[in-house]
Scaffold this motif. Structure first.
Motif, mmCIF file in Angstrom:
data_model
loop_
_atom_site.group_PDB
_atom_site.id
_atom_site.type_symbol
_atom_site.label_atom_id
_atom_site.label_comp_id
_atom_site.label_asym_id
_atom_site.label_seq_id
_atom_site.Cartn_x
_atom_site.Cartn_y
_atom_site.Cartn_z
ATOM 1 N N LYS A 20 0.627 29.962 6.905
ATOM 2 C CA LYS A 20 0.751 29.357 8.237
ATOM 3 C C LYS A 20 -0.259 28.232 8.417
ATOM 4 O O LYS A 20 0.086 27.140 8.874
ATOM 5 C CB LYS A 20 0.563 30.414 9.326
ATOM 6 N N ILE A 21 -1.503 28.494 8.047
ATOM 7 C CA ILE A 21 -2.546 27.475 8.168
ATOM 8 C C ILE A 21 -2.228 26.294 7.263
ATOM 9 O O ILE A 21 -2.323 25.131 7.665
ATOM 10 C CB ILE A 21 -3.929 28.074 7.828
ATOM 11 N N ASP A 22 -1.834 26.586 6.037
ATOM 12 C CA ASP A 22 -1.522 25.534 5.069
ATOM 13 C C ASP A 22 -0.370 24.659 5.553
ATOM 14 O O ASP A 22 -0.430 23.430 5.438
ATOM 15 C CB ASP A 22 -1.197 26.165 3.719
ATOM 16 N N ASN A 23 0.663 25.259 6.108
ATOM 17 C CA ASN A 23 1.804 24.494 6.619
ATOM 18 C C ASN A 23 1.417 23.595 7.790
ATOM 19 O O ASN A 23 1.880 22.455 7.887
ATOM 20 C CB ASN A 23 2.952 25.424 7.005
ATOM 21 N N ILE A 24 0.558 24.095 8.667
ATOM 22 C CA ILE A 24 0.085 23.272 9.785
ATOM 23 C C ILE A 24 -0.699 22.075 9.248
ATOM 24 O O ILE A 24 -0.495 20.944 9.669
ATOM 25 C CB ILE A 24 -0.804 24.100 10.747
ATOM 26 N N LEU A 25 -1.590 22.332 8.297
ATOM 27 C CA LEU A 25 -2.425 21.257 7.768
ATOM 28 C C LEU A 25 -1.636 20.251 6.947
ATOM 29 O O LEU A 25 -1.983 19.072 6.916
ATOM 30 C CB LEU A 25 -3.579 21.842 6.946
ATOM 31 N N LYS A 26 -0.579 20.686 6.289
ATOM 32 C CA LYS A 26 0.257 19.744 5.538
ATOM 33 C C LYS A 26 0.889 18.711 6.470
ATOM 34 O O LYS A 26 1.096 17.575 6.088
ATOM 35 C CB LYS A 26 1.349 20.484 4.774
ATOM 36 N N VAL A 27 1.165 19.128 7.703
ATOM 37 C CA VAL A 27 1.769 18.224 8.684
ATOM 38 C C VAL A 27 0.693 17.435 9.440
ATOM 39 O O VAL A 27 0.783 16.222 9.570
ATOM 40 C CB VAL A 27 2.642 19.016 9.693
ATOM 41 N N LYS A 28 -0.317 18.141 9.928
ATOM 42 C CA LYS A 28 -1.311 17.523 10.814
ATOM 43 C C LYS A 28 -2.446 16.823 10.072
ATOM 44 O O LYS A 28 -3.048 15.895 10.595
ATOM 45 C CB LYS A 28 -1.921 18.588 11.741
ATOM 46 N N ALA A 29 -2.773 17.295 8.866
ATOM 47 C CA ALA A 29 -3.896 16.721 8.108
ATOM 48 C C ALA A 29 -3.581 16.783 6.615
ATOM 49 O O ALA A 29 -4.199 17.536 5.872
ATOM 50 C CB ALA A 29 -5.177 17.472 8.427
ATOM 51 N N PRO A 30 -2.603 15.998 6.166
ATOM 52 C CA PRO A 30 -2.154 16.095 4.778
ATOM 53 C C PRO A 30 -3.223 15.776 3.738
ATOM 54 O O PRO A 30 -3.124 16.221 2.595
ATOM 55 C CB PRO A 30 -0.993 15.098 4.700
ATOM 56 N N ASN A 31 -4.253 15.046 4.103
ATOM 57 C CA ASN A 31 -5.313 14.702 3.158
ATOM 58 C C ASN A 31 -6.538 15.595 3.293
ATOM 59 O O ASN A 31 -7.589 15.292 2.739
ATOM 60 C CB ASN A 31 -5.720 13.237 3.330
ATOM 61 N N ALA A 32 -6.404 16.699 4.021
ATOM 62 C CA ALA A 32 -7.525 17.610 4.221
ATOM 63 C C ALA A 32 -7.910 18.248 2.885
ATOM 64 O O ALA A 32 -7.053 18.530 2.055
ATOM 65 C CB ALA A 32 -7.136 18.702 5.222
ATOM 66 N N PRO A 33 -9.210 18.474 2.685
ATOM 67 C CA PRO A 33 -9.645 19.053 1.410
ATOM 68 C C PRO A 33 -9.199 20.499 1.244
ATOM 69 O O PRO A 33 -9.030 21.223 2.217
ATOM 70 C CB PRO A 33 -11.171 18.962 1.497
ATOM 71 N N THR A 34 -8.998 20.871 -0.002
ATOM 72 C CA THR A 34 -8.712 22.255 -0.368
ATOM 73 C C THR A 34 -9.833 22.720 -1.280
ATOM 74 O O THR A 34 -10.681 21.922 -1.702
ATOM 75 C CB THR A 34 -7.369 22.386 -1.103
ATOM 76 N N LEU A 35 -9.821 23.973 -1.624
ATOM 77 C CA LEU A 35 -10.825 24.493 -2.540
ATOM 78 C C LEU A 35 -10.772 23.740 -3.865
ATOM 79 O O LEU A 35 -11.800 23.383 -4.430
ATOM 80 C CB LEU A 35 -10.609 25.994 -2.767
ATOM 81 N N GLU A 36 -9.570 23.446 -4.319
ATOM 82 C CA GLU A 36 -9.412 22.746 -5.595
ATOM 83 C C GLU A 36 -9.997 21.336 -5.534
ATOM 84 O O GLU A 36 -10.675 20.896 -6.464
ATOM 85 C CB GLU A 36 -7.940 22.687 -6.011
ATOM 86 N N THR A 37 -9.732 20.619 -4.447
ATOM 87 C CA THR A 37 -10.261 19.253 -4.360
ATOM 88 C C THR A 37 -11.782 19.265 -4.230
ATOM 89 O O THR A 37 -12.452 18.416 -4.819
ATOM 90 C CB THR A 37 -9.640 18.459 -3.190
ATOM 91 N N LEU A 38 -12.325 20.234 -3.507
ATOM 92 C CA LEU A 38 -13.780 20.331 -3.388
ATOM 93 C C LEU A 38 -14.420 20.664 -4.726
ATOM 94 O O LEU A 38 -15.453 20.094 -5.092
ATOM 95 C CB LEU A 38 -14.163 21.374 -2.335
ATOM 96 N N ALA A 39 -13.802 21.578 -5.480
ATOM 97 C CA ALA A 39 -14.328 21.938 -6.799
ATOM 98 C C ALA A 39 -14.252 20.747 -7.752
ATOM 99 O O ALA A 39 -15.184 20.491 -8.518
ATOM 100 C CB ALA A 39 -13.560 23.124 -7.372
ATOM 101 N N ARG A 40 -13.149 20.009 -7.698
ATOM 102 C CA ARG A 40 -12.995 18.834 -8.552
ATOM 103 C C ARG A 40 -14.051 17.776 -8.212
ATOM 104 O O ARG A 40 -14.668 17.192 -9.102
ATOM 105 C CB ARG A 40 -11.583 18.266 -8.403
ATOM 106 N N GLU A 41 -14.295 17.558 -6.923
ATOM 107 C CA GLU A 41 -15.309 16.591 -6.501
ATOM 108 C C GLU A 41 -16.697 17.024 -6.962
ATOM 109 O O GLU A 41 -17.499 16.205 -7.414
ATOM 110 C CB GLU A 41 -15.284 16.417 -4.982
ATOM 111 N N GLN A 42 -16.978 18.325 -6.861
ATOM 112 C CA GLN A 42 -18.275 18.827 -7.299
ATOM 113 C C GLN A 42 -18.430 18.656 -8.806
ATOM 114 O O GLN A 42 -19.487 18.258 -9.285
ATOM 115 C CB GLN A 42 -18.445 20.295 -6.909
ATOM 116 N N GLN A 43 -17.373 18.934 -9.556
ATOM 117 C CA GLN A 43 -17.416 18.775 -11.006
ATOM 118 C C GLN A 43 -17.647 17.311 -11.377
ATOM 119 O O GLN A 43 -18.449 17.009 -12.260
ATOM 120 C CB GLN A 43 -16.109 19.280 -11.643
ATOM 121 N N GLN A 44 -16.974 16.399 -10.711
ATOM 122 C CA GLN A 44 -17.154 14.971 -10.979
ATOM 123 C C GLN A 44 -18.582 14.532 -10.657
ATOM 124 O O GLN A 44 -19.185 13.741 -11.394
ATOM 125 C CB GLN A 44 -16.150 14.145 -10.183
ATOM 126 N N LYS A 45 -19.130 15.075 -9.580
ATOM 127 C CA LYS A 45 -20.504 14.744 -9.210
ATOM 128 C C LYS A 45 -21.468 15.241 -10.285
ATOM 129 O O LYS A 45 -22.378 14.521 -10.692
ATOM 130 C CB LYS A 45 -20.845 15.376 -7.856
#
Length: 95
Positions: free
Chosen positions: A52-77
């Protein structure tokens, strides 16, 4: 206005819940499940709430970070820091 109506209005004004809170909740649910904090009999309920939360965010905030994107950003850093220090640090991502 009677006391009951005033209480309802005061309560409505005190609630501050926004898309950032939903983003944080989605990440927390991902962390909990990745760490094994959810028991088997709780998975359906947690999954339903997550969906439910994911579906809302896909519509209202499609570029919102996920655990995967945060982990990827941390790894790149970490990798960019390693390059600057000659590669002396281990590549570890804490979740």
């Amino acid at each position: 206005m009677d006391n009951r109506e005033e209480t309802v209005e005061e309560t409505q004004q005190e609630i501050d819940f926004n898309l950032n809170d939903l983003i944080d909740l989605r990440i927390l649910l991902q962390l909990f499940s990745a760490r094994g904090a959810v028991k088997a009999n709780e998975m359906k309920c947690v999954g339903t709430i997550f969906d439910k939360i994911d579906n809302i965010l896909k519509v209202k905030a499609p570029n919102a970070p996920t655990l995967e994107t945060l982990a990827r950003e941390q790894q790149q850093k970490l990798e960019s820091e390693d390059e600057g220090e000659g590669g002396n640090k281990p590549n570890v991502v804490t979740i």
